[in-house]
Enzyme design. Structure first.
Site, short mmCIF file in Angstrom:
data_model
loop_
_atom_site.label_atom_id
_atom_site.label_comp_id
_atom_site.label_asym_id
_atom_site.label_seq_id
_atom_site.Cartn_x
_atom_site.Cartn_y
_atom_site.Cartn_z
N GLN A 1 0.84 -1.20 0.00
CA GLN A 1 0.00 0.00 0.00
C GLN A 1 0.87 1.25 0.00
O GLN A 1 1.23 1.77 1.05
CB GLN A 1 -0.95 0.00 1.20
CG GLN A 1 -1.95 1.12 1.11
CD GLN A 1 -3.01 1.04 2.17
OE1 GLN A 1 -3.09 0.10 2.95
NE2 GLN A 1 -3.86 2.04 2.20
N PHE A 2 1.18 1.74 -1.20
CA PHE A 2 2.03 2.92 -1.32
C PHE A 2 1.40 4.16 -0.70
O PHE A 2 2.09 5.10 -0.34
CB PHE A 2 2.41 3.17 -2.79
CG PHE A 2 1.31 3.76 -3.62
CD1 PHE A 2 1.24 5.14 -3.80
CD2 PHE A 2 0.36 2.95 -4.22
CE1 PHE A 2 0.23 5.69 -4.57
CE2 PHE A 2 -0.65 3.50 -4.99
CZ PHE A 2 -0.73 4.87 -5.16
N THR A 3 0.08 4.14 -0.53
CA THR A 3 -0.60 5.32 0.01
C THR A 3 -0.24 5.59 1.47
O THR A 3 -0.56 6.65 2.00
CB THR A 3 -2.14 5.21 -0.12
OG1 THR A 3 -2.58 4.06 0.58
CG2 THR A 3 -2.53 5.12 -1.59
#
Length: 149
Positions: A78-80
């Site tokens: 999850q790059f967010t």
């Protein structure tokens, strides 16, 4: 590197209506990886993750680790987790690792968890995923390499 950890009764990840990973009791771990992250940083966070004592013992105290309860892992990239919301209302993700580095470290973390003997299920890197979670507690912890390493 950031791990957002949720203690769950069960969870699953679906991609295009296919379940790619499913666990019962254990941890769902959302993994955020930055450009500065390395395998050495991953090793430290994985060690901390696998030894976190956040399951209740017979007296209701959080004294038990994943191995003590026969728990499993569901790892989701999850790059967010590296969203920067300081300016304006649209997040920037410039602190997130490039897809190549992030995928390499994500796969490395999966390998390390499996090598430690834990059932480790996953999402699909870079895919649009649906994650269903029954959080137990609720109990959510963030491990951030800038605070741990």
């Amino acid at each position: 590197m950031r791990f957002l950890i949720q203690r769950v009764n069960h969870a699953k990840v679906t991609v295009e209506e296919k379940v790619t990973g499913e666990i019962q009791k254990g941890f769902v771990v959302f993994l955020g990886i930055s450009e500065n992250d390395t395998q050495e940083i991953a090793d430290k966070l994985v060690k901390k993750l696998l030894n976190l004592r956040i399951f209740e013992d017979s007296e209701g105290k959080t004294n038990l680790a994943l191995k003590d309860v026969g728990g499993s892992l569901l790892l989701v990239s999850q790059f967010t987790l590296y969203a920067d919301c300081k300016k304006g209302n649209r997040p920037s993700f410039i602190r997130a690792a490039s897809p190549d580095l992030a995928n390499k470290l994500y796969e490395y973390i999966i390998q390390q968890c499996r090598a430690a003997g834990f059932q480790t299920e996953t999402g699909i890197f870079g895919a649009d995923m649906t994650v269903q979670i029954e959080n137990n507690g609720p109990f959510t912890i963030i491990l951030d390499s800038t605070e741990i390493c």
